[in-house]
Design a protein around this motif. Sequence first.
Motif, PDB file in Angstrom:
ATOM      1  N   ILE A 177       0.843  -1.199   0.000  1.00 41.00           N
ATOM      2  CA  ILE A 177       0.000   0.000   0.000  1.00 41.00           C
ATOM      3  C   ILE A 177       0.877   1.247   0.000  1.00 41.00           C
ATOM      4  O   ILE A 177       0.634   2.205  -0.733  1.00 41.00           O
ATOM      5  N   ALA A 178       1.918   1.233   0.840  1.00 45.18           N
ATOM      6  CA  ALA A 178       2.834   2.373   0.900  1.00 45.18           C
ATOM      7  C   ALA A 178       3.575   2.548  -0.415  1.00 45.18           C
ATOM      8  O   ALA A 178       3.766   3.668  -0.896  1.00 45.18           O
ATOM      9  N   GLU A 179       4.000   1.447  -1.014  1.00 43.94           N
ATOM     10  CA  GLU A 179       4.707   1.506  -2.301  1.00 43.94           C
ATOM     11  C   GLU A 179       3.842   2.122  -3.382  1.00 43.94           C
ATOM     12  O   GLU A 179       4.349   2.733  -4.320  1.00 43.94           O
ATOM     13  N   ALA A 180       2.523   1.962  -3.257  1.00 48.19           N
ATOM     14  CA  ALA A 180       1.597   2.471  -4.280  1.00 48.19           C
ATOM     15  C   ALA A 180       1.222   3.929  -4.054  1.00 48.19           C
ATOM     16  O   ALA A 180       0.362   4.468  -4.759  1.00 48.19           O
ATOM     17  N   GLY A 181       1.845   4.586  -3.061  1.00 50.32           N
ATOM     18  CA  GLY A 181       1.637   6.021  -2.873  1.00 50.32           C
ATOM     19  C   GLY A 181       0.583   6.397  -1.849  1.00 50.32           C
ATOM     20  O   GLY A 181       0.245   7.572  -1.707  1.00 50.32           O
ATOM     21  N   ASN A 194      -4.485  -5.449  -5.672  1.00 54.61           N
ATOM     22  CA  ASN A 194      -3.124  -4.979  -5.948  1.00 54.61           C
ATOM     23  C   ASN A 194      -3.157  -3.452  -5.844  1.00 54.61           C
ATOM     24  O   ASN A 194      -3.733  -2.784  -6.711  1.00 54.61           O
ATOM     25  N   PRO A 195      -2.576  -2.871  -4.775  1.00 53.15           N
ATOM     26  CA  PRO A 195      -2.682  -1.428  -4.553  1.00 53.15           C
ATOM     27  C   PRO A 195      -2.233  -0.576  -5.736  1.00 53.15           C
ATOM     28  O   PRO A 195      -2.850   0.449  -6.025  1.00 53.15           O
ATOM     29  N   MET A 196      -1.172  -0.991  -6.428  1.00 51.75           N
ATOM     30  CA  MET A 196      -0.699  -0.200  -7.556  1.00 51.75           C
ATOM     31  C   MET A 196      -1.720  -0.222  -8.697  1.00 51.75           C
ATOM     32  O   MET A 196      -1.987   0.811  -9.323  1.00 51.75           O
ATOM     33  N   ASP A 197      -2.305  -1.390  -8.950  1.00 46.53           N
ATOM     34  CA  ASP A 197      -3.333  -1.482  -9.992  1.00 46.53           C
ATOM     35  C   ASP A 197      -4.565  -0.663  -9.614  1.00 46.53           C
ATOM     36  O   ASP A 197      -5.169  -0.001 -10.467  1.00 46.53           O
ATOM     37  N   VAL A 198      -4.925  -0.712  -8.339  1.00 49.82           N
ATOM     38  CA  VAL A 198      -6.071   0.068  -7.858  1.00 49.82           C
ATOM     39  C   VAL A 198      -5.826   1.556  -8.076  1.00 49.82           C
ATOM     40  O   VAL A 198      -6.711   2.289  -8.525  1.00 49.82           O
ATOM     41  N   HIS A 199      -4.595   1.997  -7.771  1.00 52.10           N
ATOM     42  CA  HIS A 199      -4.246   3.406  -7.959  1.00 52.10           C
ATOM     43  C   HIS A 199      -4.363   3.792  -9.434  1.00 52.10           C
ATOM     44  O   HIS A 199      -4.902   4.856  -9.768  1.00 52.10           O
ATOM     45  N   ARG A 200      -3.889   2.939 -10.316  1.00 52.08           N
ATOM     46  CA  ARG A 200      -3.967   3.230 -11.755  1.00 52.08           C
ATOM     47  C   ARG A 200      -5.418   3.321 -12.218  1.00 52.08           C
ATOM     48  O   ARG A 200      -5.753   4.145 -13.072  1.00 52.08           O
ATOM     49  N   GLN A 201      -6.281   2.462 -11.673  1.00 49.15           N
ATOM     50  CA  GLN A 201      -7.694   2.494 -12.065  1.00 49.15           C
ATOM     51  C   GLN A 201      -8.372   3.767 -11.550  1.00 49.15           C
ATOM     52  O   GLN A 201      -9.219   4.341 -12.232  1.00 49.15           O
ATOM     53  N   MET A 202      -7.993   4.204 -10.352  1.00 46.27           N
ATOM     54  CA  MET A 202      -8.611   5.381  -9.754  1.00 46.27           C
ATOM     55  C   MET A 202      -8.199   6.662 -10.463  1.00 46.27           C
ATOM     56  O   MET A 202      -9.021   7.538 -10.723  1.00 46.27           O
ATOM     57  N   ASN A 203      -6.919   6.785 -10.784  1.00 40.29           N
ATOM     58  CA  ASN A 203      -6.426   8.014 -11.411  1.00 40.29           C
ATOM     59  C   ASN A 203      -5.135   7.734 -12.183  1.00 40.29           C
ATOM     60  O   ASN A 203      -4.036   7.928 -11.667  1.00 40.29           O
ATOM     61  N   PRO A 204      -5.262   7.262 -13.410  1.00 34.87           N
ATOM     62  CA  PRO A 204      -4.067   6.918 -14.202  1.00 34.87           C
ATOM     63  C   PRO A 204      -3.154   8.100 -14.488  1.00 34.87           C
ATOM     64  O   PRO A 204      -1.991   7.907 -14.843  1.00 34.87           O
TER      65      PRO A 204
END
Length: 316
Positions: free
Chosen positions: A50-54, A81-91
Amino acid sequence: MNRPSSWMKIIDKIAEGQYVPPQNSMKYEMLRFCTLRSYPKENKPFIIRIAEAGFYYACNGDEVVCYCCGRRKSHWNVNDNPMDVHRQMNPKCSFLVRNSEVNVPIKPTGETSRDTAIKPADETNRDSPKYPEYATKTVRVDSFNTCDCTDISPASLAEAGLFYAGFSDCTRCFYCGIGMRNWSEEDDPWIEHCRWSKNCSFVKQKKGSEFVNLVQMAVQFGNEGNGKRDMVENLLHNDDAAQSVLEMGYCPRIVKHAIARILELKDQPQLTAKRLMEEIFIIEEEEEEQNSNGIIAQTQDRDDTEQLTQNTLKGR
C-alpha cells in the motif's frame, strides 16, 4: 557547511508545530509505511504494498489516501493490488506518471552484500560488538539453520546484523544486542532495527545517520496518527456538533470519517453541524460513485461472459 536535507527541514517544521502538507511529508515511502502501522491488516493487502503504491493511512477504517492526487480508497480485500487500484482510480496521478520526481522510495543506502564485519572502532570509540562471534554475515545466516518459524528470509535478517537467538522467531543484533521477535512478512529488518535501536553503531555505519533519523521521524508520524484517531473518537462522543449530526440518524462510521477529513484541512475550520453535513454529503457522493463503478464493472463482466457463451454455442 552542508545544506540540510529536505526531510530534515520537514522535521524542523514539525518540531516547531508548523503544518506540513502530505504532498511534502508523505512523498517519503518510509513515512507512508509507518502511518500504516496501526492499519487494520486482516484480509487486506500487505501494508508495504500500500505504501509503495503512494498511499498513507487516513486513520479511518481501512481508508488510505494518495499524497499526490488526494484520491481515497477503502473497502480493500486481500487480493487487491494497490498499484493497480491506484492506476484504475487516477491513471494521470503524478505518482504514477512522474514517480521519480515526486516519490522517495525506501531503498538501501551504502549497503553491501559482501561477507564483511563492521569496521574496527577508532581509538576514541570504546563501543564494541556484544556478540563478536556473529560479526560476519555468513555466521549469522548459518545461525538460522535451526529456525523454521520466521516469515523473513535469514539473508535479510543477517544483512541487518541479526542472528537467531535459538527460540521461537527471536533474533538479536550481534553489535548492540537488541532482541526482536514476532516478525511478519511486511517487516523490513533494517527499519525495525533502526526503530528499536537508533544508537546501534552497526546500523549507523551501514545505513547512515540520515536513514536512522528518517526512521525515527516515521515512528513519530505513526504515533501522531494514533493520537489523531483518539482525537476523532473524543470529538465523536463529546462534541455538540457531532452529537447533533448523530441524532439526525447518521451512523457513527460516516460521522467519524467526516471529522477526520475536516481535521486534515490546512485551515482546520471550526467543527459545526453544518460543516459536518457538507463533508458527509461529499463522502456519500464518493461512495455512491465507487459503488456505481463497481456495478458497471460487474455488468461489463456479465455482458462479456454472456457474449463469450453465445460465441461458444454458435461454434458448436
